[in-house]
Design an enzyme around this catalytic site. Sequence first.
Site, PDB file in Angstrom:
ATOM      1  N   ASP A   1      -5.178   6.011  -4.177  1.00 50.12           N
ATOM      2  CA  ASP A   1      -4.962   7.430  -4.411  1.00 50.12           C
ATOM      3  C   ASP A   1      -4.925   7.759  -5.900  1.00 50.12           C
ATOM      4  OD1 ASP A   1      -4.689   9.983  -3.390  1.00 50.12           O
ATOM      5  OD2 ASP A   1      -3.222   9.341  -1.910  1.00 50.12           O
TER       6      ASP A   1
ATOM      7  N   LYS B   1      -6.470  18.889 -14.522  1.00 47.96           N
ATOM      8  CA  LYS B   1      -5.241  18.945 -13.711  1.00 47.96           C
ATOM      9  C   LYS B   1      -4.961  20.349 -13.179  1.00 47.96           C
ATOM     10  CE  LYS B   1      -2.863  15.026 -15.864  1.00 47.96           C
ATOM     11  NZ  LYS B   1      -4.024  14.534 -16.626  1.00 47.96           N
TER      12      LYS B   1
ATOM     13  N   ASP C   1       0.857  -1.181   0.000  1.00 43.76           N
ATOM     14  CA  ASP C   1       0.000   0.000   0.000  1.00 43.76           C
ATOM     15  C   ASP C   1       0.894   1.233   0.000  1.00 43.76           C
ATOM     16  OD1 ASP C   1      -2.360   1.592   0.321  1.00 43.76           O
ATOM     17  OD2 ASP C   1      -1.934   1.724   2.454  1.00 43.76           O
ATOM     18  N   LYS C   2       0.321   2.397  -0.299  1.00 45.00           N
ATOM     19  CA  LYS C   2       1.117   3.627  -0.314  1.00 45.00           C
ATOM     20  C   LYS C   2       0.895   4.443   0.957  1.00 45.00           C
ATOM     21  CE  LYS C   2      -0.307   7.297  -2.431  1.00 45.00           C
ATOM     22  NZ  LYS C   2      -0.283   8.298  -1.333  1.00 45.00           N
TER      23      LYS C   2
END
Length: 968
Positions: A650, A520, A355-356
Amino acid sequence: SCELKFTIAGCCVICIYIGLELKARTVWLGCPEKCEEKYPKNAIKNQKYNVFTFIPGVLYEQFKFFLNLYFLVVSCSQFVPALKIGYLYTYWAPLGFVLTVTVVREAVDEFRRYKRDKEMNSQLYSKLTNQRIPSDMVFLRTSEKTGSCFIRTDQLDGETDWKLKVAVSCTQRLPALGDLFSINAYVYAQKPQLDIHSFEGTFTREDSDPAVHESLSIENTLWASTVVASGTVIGVVIYTGKETRSVLNTSNPKNKVGLLDLELNQLTKALFLALVALSVVMVTLQGFVGPWYRNLFRFLLLFSYIIPISLRVNLDMGKAAYGWMIMKDDNIPGTVVRTSTIPEELGRLVYLLTDKTGTLTQNEMIFKRLHLGTVSYGTDTMDEIQSHIINSYSQGSFPPPPPPQLKPQSSAPKVRKSVSSRIHEAVKAIALCHNVTPVYESRAGVSGETEYAEVDQDFSDENRTYQASSPDEVALVQWTESVGLTLVNRDLTSMQLKTPGGHILTYYILQIFPFTSESKRMGIIVRDESSGEITFYMKGADVAMSTIVQYNDWLEEECGNMAREGLRTLVVAKKSLTEEQYQDFESRYNQAKLSIHDRNLKVAAVVESLEREMELLCLTGVEDQLQADVRPTLEMLRNAGIKIWMLTGDKLETATCIAKSSHLVSRTQDIHIFRPVTTRGEAHLELNAFRRKHDCALVISGDSLEVCLKYYEHEFVELACQCPAVVCCRCSPTQKAHIVKLLQHHTGKRTCAIGDGGNDVSMIQAADCGIGIEGKEGKQASLAADFSITQFKHIGRLLMVHGRNSYKRSAALGQFVMHRGLIISTMQAVFSSVFYFASVPLYQGFLMVGYATIYTMFPVFSLVLDQDVKPEMALLYPELYKDLTKLLMVALTIRTWHWLMVVAEFLSLGCYVASLAFLNEYFDVAFITTVTFLWKVSAITVVSCLPLYILKYLKRKFSPPSYSKLTS
């Protein structure tokens, strides 16, 4: 349970079937007291319990045939006198000992698991503010004036973003909290489903005229395991227990079997075939004279020591010793071994899926750098920025803005602004261009039917916290506060900033353009209350902003420099608007929003008309702080031959940045970002484009991954496994577990999953080896894992030292035990051959039991202390770990001597000598004490061992193992 089946067919055959697994047990967590009576308690976790498992780690169904045959031979020998060899206890005693040790070890594991679950599930919720929501609810009312609140969903989808939830307007408009309990209303909710990003329902109030019908969507829901981050909320429970989204996205755990156990299972089958073959050969050499079938069964019984029943005891005790060593290692404090059956799996891993958020990163953003084009400010020079801000706002003399209607002609020379002025404009832009809301904790809880009032709140700086949809924005606003410009209040139409001198500046929010993954960037149009100036601020990624801002010669280079430092960059720009320009834009914007066809395209076109020739103010760099020693740990794992996949919920941009900053992707490697695909044709084209890349890390979103796996599963996994690193973003918990199973199915290699949140539980349970980190996101991952650690960096020592030693020791232990059984069977075969192939035993039954247990147990078991290199050397040269992943069995000889090994040798000899005193009927003591016996035994020992040491010497000289090169 234990079932005995008796079948009479010439003899009595006893078959024992042990090892039934219990169904998944549901454990419960108490709801809030108000919900306790009306709604059932909520199940937060499913745990599978194996109270008694026979031969743990070995697939019993595969082994059952050989056990039954063994029992057949043993039982027949007892009930048919012609087959009887020795006493019954010589066969049942070792088996009973094996079962006892196995059952006790499993029972200890289960009791510990039971205690952990009981401890966690005995906790009750006293309030919901900043607590995990215990069930799926429809959001009815909040104490916040805006009728909305923020929730954190880290344990549901792994995202660090805080999501805005809106209360049902019908109930939010009620005058008082008590009115909520007096209305006549009901909620319709769709049936439970997996998708955490959608919901359809209706809210109907029947006691009004006319009846009120309000549609419900995902923004009106509060899923279980999320956290209320602002104010208080009141909701109606719609799903509980196994129907909640979090539980539906949690897969059922499985019984994990070590690869070494499976290999030993295969070797046991091979030894059984050797047993049968040897018995058939002996009967054949007899010439099948007389009742040959009776002699066949007698030979099967005599050579049965080939089957290493005591191996299970030795391995189980060894695994318990490995677990104890891991938990007692001071270099990895707080490590807990929750599953004691697979410690050697830590030494055979090929894929690590991590996982991050909370695992690789601390989920704490820190502002690191501000670049103005000609000057750059870092953490050590922030005080200079603070001085400029204080001077700019000193004594209320704010720098006057330039008249927006006076636009400089292209031929007129541009006047360079002072550094102080540029810093002031950049900091103000950062303080205004965001979607952050300041939050002030209330002094007391809800009492009775009263709600929080504004006078009850503390607006001091110490009581202020910020909430936003992205932690990056919070870091930016916290930084502007640190340099003197503080966001103190915000609602839907305005925001207020406080200057270093304490003055309040008010700005009206005219328009706001939220950040999207397509654009973005995000923008905001504000009007200064004091001057009436209208300003359009925008910030975003450099790829989106580079074509929007005016020409410059530094942006691209500095963005690259910051990215190499592992910083997440944002470009900030502004554009001053006249009243006429804004009114023209507003009319066109409102008209576009009313369009029926192509509304989104028309709205985007109107906004883009403003995004031209904007003034570049600054470039910011924010760091998502990594966990301690993440970079060297990942480098160590890569050098050990372990391929690392990062699976996170994410955003793509965030995941890519962390992959670079953590050195998951090395600086010399390219990154291929898999473009979004929705159809088979798009997936085919993108896979072809990816196939042309070499030594390139892959970044792919969960949606695109699903499409690829639907049409090109084999091709995609084959390409992905060739990558040095893979990053999967926007992954759901079930997708993470699916990826683990794909790797297991397509590669056949051992996988390890590590995470710290509830959204990682499915992945951890699906992997061959699951590691949980006990961190900020709770204990769900830690409790569901096989091994629990406190920091990611500990995984290096856990694998390189303990995993490597556990595997090599267990492999050597297995070979020694098998070798011990082969010695007895070989001696029996020689004895029978010398005496005309007679099926008579060489040794008394009690001596055979003693040889397999007391006489040889201590020296063999002392192998759990063996090590080829020191732990520091194993960490310094992780390449040694690669050798273990080739499934090559280790050498038979001890590499180092531990003092306990020497003690074990003498203890074993002492037991043998002591047994001479009370087993004199089994020994010829007069012969044993003669010189002839001693020199013959010594000579035979030397002749037996010498070839082995000669081969060992030649092998070390001409083909030395990796570790010997480091120890020589």
